[in-house]
Motif scaffolding. Structure first.
Motif, short mmCIF file in Angstrom:
data_model
loop_
_atom_site.label_atom_id
_atom_site.label_comp_id
_atom_site.label_asym_id
_atom_site.label_seq_id
_atom_site.Cartn_x
_atom_site.Cartn_y
_atom_site.Cartn_z
N LEU A 1 6.08 2.93 18.15
CA LEU A 1 5.62 1.79 17.05
C LEU A 1 6.98 1.12 16.71
N THR A 2 7.16 -0.05 16.39
CA THR A 2 8.07 -0.62 15.79
C THR A 2 7.89 -0.48 14.42
N GLU A 3 8.95 -0.50 13.51
CA GLU A 3 8.95 -0.32 12.21
C GLU A 3 8.01 -1.26 11.59
N GLN A 4 7.99 -2.60 11.99
CA GLN A 4 7.16 -3.36 11.62
C GLN A 4 5.67 -3.36 11.83
N GLU A 5 5.39 -2.86 12.98
CA GLU A 5 4.09 -2.39 13.20
C GLU A 5 3.56 -1.33 12.34
N VAL A 6 4.49 -0.36 12.11
CA VAL A 6 4.12 0.84 11.02
C VAL A 6 3.72 0.21 9.77
N VAL A 7 4.72 -0.56 9.38
CA VAL A 7 4.59 -1.22 7.82
C VAL A 7 3.19 -2.09 7.91
N ASP A 8 3.13 -2.94 9.06
CA ASP A 8 1.59 -3.74 8.66
C ASP A 8 0.53 -2.78 8.97
N ILE A 9 0.28 -1.95 9.61
CA ILE A 9 -0.60 -0.90 9.56
C ILE A 9 -0.89 -0.33 8.28
N ALA A 10 0.18 0.32 7.46
CA ALA A 10 0.20 0.75 6.28
C ALA A 10 -0.34 -0.21 5.13
N LYS A 11 0.12 -1.27 4.96
CA LYS A 11 -0.05 -2.28 4.04
C LYS A 11 -1.64 -2.73 4.34
N SER A 12 -2.29 -2.49 5.51
CA SER A 12 -3.73 -2.62 5.47
C SER A 12 -4.53 -1.55 4.53
N PHE A 13 -3.87 -0.64 4.44
CA PHE A 13 -4.69 0.52 3.36
C PHE A 13 -3.74 0.53 2.10
N PRO A 14 -3.90 -0.35 1.20
CA PRO A 14 -3.15 -0.20 0.04
C PRO A 14 -3.59 0.69 -0.98
N GLY A 15 -2.69 1.90 -1.40
CA GLY A 15 -3.09 2.95 -2.25
C GLY A 15 -4.03 4.07 -1.70
N GLN A 16 -3.92 3.96 -0.16
CA GLN A 16 -4.62 5.05 0.53
C GLN A 16 -3.81 5.59 1.68
N PRO A 17 -3.03 6.65 1.28
CA PRO A 17 -1.95 6.86 2.22
C PRO A 17 -2.55 7.97 3.16
N ARG A 18 -3.71 8.63 3.02
CA ARG A 18 -4.39 9.47 3.85
C ARG A 18 -4.83 8.45 5.02
N ALA A 19 -5.71 7.47 4.84
CA ALA A 19 -5.91 6.51 5.63
C ALA A 19 -4.86 5.68 6.45
N ALA A 20 -3.92 5.35 5.62
CA ALA A 20 -2.68 4.65 6.36
C ALA A 20 -2.19 5.56 7.48
N VAL A 21 -1.87 6.73 7.02
CA VAL A 21 -1.01 7.78 7.98
C VAL A 21 -2.00 8.09 9.13
N GLY A 22 -3.42 8.23 8.82
CA GLY A 22 -4.25 8.39 9.76
C GLY A 22 -4.25 7.37 11.05
N GLU A 23 -4.45 5.91 10.47
CA GLU A 23 -4.35 4.99 11.33
C GLU A 23 -3.05 4.82 12.14
N ILE A 24 -1.89 5.12 11.60
CA ILE A 24 -0.83 4.95 12.24
C ILE A 24 -0.57 6.05 13.38
N THR A 25 -0.95 7.26 12.99
CA THR A 25 -0.95 8.61 13.97
C THR A 25 -1.82 7.93 15.02
N VAL A 26 -3.18 7.66 15.00
CA VAL A 26 -3.91 7.26 16.03
C VAL A 26 -3.14 6.05 16.83
N LYS A 27 -2.76 4.97 16.39
CA LYS A 27 -2.42 3.97 17.34
C LYS A 27 -1.08 4.50 17.90
N ALA A 28 -0.39 5.31 17.42
CA ALA A 28 1.06 5.92 17.99
C ALA A 28 0.47 6.80 19.16
#
Length: 377
Positions: free
Chosen positions: A313-340
């Motif tokens: 994933l590009t850095e922007q793709e990773v950041v865009d996914i993380a921004k979709s889960f504000p204040g929810q790091p577990r949900a954010a990294v879960g979605e990031i790892t699934v997409k990757a």
């Protein structure tokens, strides 16, 4: 016989006794002041950094041990306190500044074949080296520059220990490290792991970044090392007697025995730490950065990612996914790892750690769990 003009009122050094007493009183007063300052600093409660943090791993099918490990030390002060290790009380460490350490080690970012052993060893021991080197800082050496030096020494100490005391570990690993000290973020990236800091431009000055609906500004934390096509890295490799094959991002370093590697910096990799010139081909020195934080008023979060994730994933793709889960790091990294994981072989191990800054500055958190906890599989 008493010498004329002295009258016997002098010490063995020839210094008048009244002067000796005056110096002794001054030294005693200084020692008392320092002691009281130390007691006052130690009497303040230990508070963990005001963040939310979590990590996640996907993939890695077919491997008996995980290639990537992540360790979240949510309160490094509390861990040090339990083993009676004192941190400095001046500079960045004044007022019991909260300290957190977040680390990822990836055995897929190595010079030889991917392996789990170096990453496992580093995950178990890196925080110990950091605590020892921070504790050894003199009271007048607690600025950004000295903390960076302590981080570099932690890498050097651990790499030396790994190579000299563990001859059975022949693989290597990259690393992505973040050390929070009060309002300052220190990052150390080694090899092809990645680190990303997301900052935001606030259009409404009173609106915290954590809820602002604006695009993030991505800051790279470790792309200036670990790659043979970078001119400074190429020069270092050639001084070590190695040959660089290729000119672009796919450039590889060739060792004296003909082996090729995309990675130019790692922990371990014993066979690559030797050369005909006596200088190691593969270096253990990371790229170190420091950032003065405005906390959630400007910085939203940062991410530490394993090699396969940074390639998928590009850095922007990773950041865009993380921004979709504000204040929810577990949900954010879960979605990031699934997409990757959808873009890499099932054998690749995808790991991501997110640290999300909460409003209220570094002291906003009132409680901490503080244990040195290794997460992941």
């Amino acid at each position: 016989m008493v010498s004329q003009g002295v009258g016997g009122h002098e010490g063995m050094s020839g210094t008048p006794l009244w002067k000796i007493r005056e110096q002794y009183a001054a030294h005693r007063e200084q020692a008392m002041t320092e002691s009281l300052a130390y007691v006052a600093a130690r009497s303040k409660p230990i508070v963990s950094p005001n963040v939310l943090v979590d990590g996640m791993t996907k993939g890695g099918q077919g491997s008996s041990k995980p290639f990537a490990r992540h360790v979240l030390v949510k309160d490094l002060r509390k861990v040090a306190d339990r083993i009676k290790l004192d941190f400095p009380t001046t500079g960045l460490f004044a007022e019991q500044a909260p300290i957190g350490l977040y680390a990822l080690f990836d055995g897929q970012s190595c010079a030889g074949d991917p392996g789990p052993l170096a990453a496992e060893y580093c995950a178990q021991n890196f925080h110990k080296k950091v605590m020892e080197n921070i504790a050894s800082l003199p009271s007048n050496a607690t600025s950004d520059a000295f903390v960076k030096a302590a981080l570099v020494k932690s890498f050097e100490d651990l790499d030396k220990e790994l190579l000299e005391t563990n001859p059975d570990i022949q693989d290597g690993c990259g690393a992505a490290i973040a050390l929070l000290v009060g309002e300052t973020l220190f990052t150390a990236i080694l090899g092809l792991c990645d680190g990303i800091l997301c900052e935001v431009d606030i259009s409404e000055k009173k609106k915290p970044a954590s809820v602002a609906n604006v695009d993030g500004v991505v800051k790279q934390l470790g792309k200036s090392q670990g790659r043979a096509h970078l001119q400074e890295e190429r020069n270092r490799l050639q001084r070590a007697g190695a040959t660089v094959v290729g000119t672009g991002p796919g450039s590889k370093v060739r060792s004296s025995d003909g082996s090729l590697s995309l990675v130019t910096r790692s922990m371990g990799d014993a066979a690559w730490k030797k050369s005909l010139t006596g200088n190691p081909v593969i270096s253990c020195i990371p790229e170190i950065q420091s950032h003065k934080l405005a906390w959630a008023d400007k910085q939203t979060f940062f991410l530490l990612n394993s090699k396969p994730l940074s390639e998928a994933l590009t850095e922007q793709e990773v950041v865009d996914i993380a921004k979709s889960f504000p204040g929810q790091p577990r949900a954010a990294v879960g979605e990031i790892t699934v997409k990757a994981a959808e873009k890499v072989p099932a054998t690749a191990q995808i790991t991501s750690v997110e640290v999300w800054f909460l409003p209220g500055g570094p002291l906003g958190a009132a409680e901490s769990s503080g244990d040195a906890k290794e997460d992941g599989p």
